[in-house]
Design an enzyme around this catalytic site. Structure first.
Site, short mmCIF file in Angstrom:
data_model
loop_
_atom_site.label_atom_id
_atom_site.label_comp_id
_atom_site.label_asym_id
_atom_site.label_seq_id
_atom_site.Cartn_x
_atom_site.Cartn_y
_atom_site.Cartn_z
N GLU A 176 40.67 42.74 32.61
CA GLU A 176 39.26 43.08 32.47
C GLU A 176 38.68 43.65 33.77
OE1 GLU A 176 40.08 40.15 29.21
OE2 GLU A 176 40.70 40.41 31.28
N GLU A 221 42.99 34.35 26.12
CA GLU A 221 41.86 33.53 25.69
C GLU A 221 42.20 32.80 24.39
OE1 GLU A 221 37.78 35.45 27.14
OE2 GLU A 221 38.94 36.87 25.93
#
Length: 276
Positions: free
Chosen positions: A148, A128
């Protein structure tokens, strides 16, 4: 004779930036180098590091025109520091995510272009962070993952917005559902990586690019960073109108006029085929 480090001409930052202990910040002329400095934790991002990144990018020295971000040790960034993940109610969890958004927005929509130098793990929040930068240089050792899905959580640092715009939603879905990891060559093929280099060569390439970018007209850099990603999201007619406004603004600056005169008078280089 040993080869000097690519950043050997950089000197440590002073003032506010010098006090950010989870970062190593140095400067050489118009280029600033920000190095994540939690190598024992594979530069995993905790609350302190995300706050310091935000502080650094909203307090860049006035003479900086480009920034290089890298990681100390064997990895760029292994994502969220799960050892500090605590139970939060929904409101607190939203605010935590929004804190990451603020930090990465300060990178993507800040004052100057940012180059990420990637090696080792570029995972979860590390991906990210990389996606919020404008250019990404990957060494052979770099690998990309979004674990995740296996951790029972979801991206919260802007990944659902930025990463699909680089690699596509289908590939991100695959990564999150299956735990698939992409290597550096796949990262380049899928649009995450702009430049590929050998291990140990990333910082030199990142600094080279930053110095080249630092020589651009500030208004043009602003247009590329702020106008282009917004125009892409507009309808064609709105985008074309916004493009006209931005083109007129950029070309009307004194620096642009001087550069155009230099080209017309034969004092500026022509476009030639790149070796990159």
């Amino acid at each position: 004779m040993s080869t000097p480090a690519p950043d050997s001409t950089f000197t440590p930052a002073t003032g506010l930036l010098a006090g950010l202990d989870l970062l190593q910040i140095s400067q050489d002329g118009a280029v600033l180098h920000i190095r994540l400095n939690r190598p024992v934790k594979r530069n995993a991002i905790n609350d302190g590091l995300i706050a310091q990144l935000h502080t650094a990018f909203v307090n860049l020295p006035a003479d900086v025109r480009a920034v290089v971000v890298s990681g100390e040790g064997a990895h760029f960034c292994a994502g969220l520091d799960l050892s500090e993940l605590v139970e939060r109610d929904i409101h607190a969890a939203i605010l935590h995510s929004r804190g990451w958004h603020a930090a990465f927005d300060a990178i993507q929509f800040g004052r100057v272009p940012v180059i990420a130098v990637l090696h080792g793990a570029v995972v979860g929040g590390g991906l990210e962070l990389a996606a919020s930068c404008h250019i990404r240089v990957a060494e052979d050792s770099a690998y990309f993952g979004l674990p995740e899905g296996q951790r029972g959580i979801f991206v919260g640092g802007g990944g659902s917005v930025r990463i699909p715009r680089l690699m596509g939603a289908a590939r991100m879905t695959d990564m999150m559902l299956t735990g698939r990891v992409f290597d550096a060559d796949q990262g380049e093929r899928y649009g995450v990586v702009n430049y590929r280099v050998g291990d140990g060569d990333g910082l030199a390439k990142g600094i080279e690019l930053a110095r080249k970018i630092a020589g651009n007209a500030p208004m043009t850099a602003f247009a590329v960073m702020h106008a282009l990603p917004r125009i892409v999201e507009m309808s064609p007619s709105e985008g074309l109108f916004a493009e006209s406004l931005m083109a007129a603004s950029a070309s009307s600056t004194p620096e642009a006029q001087a550069r155009l005169r230099a080209f017309l008078e034969g004092r500026a280089a022509k476009v030639v085929k790149s070796e990159d």
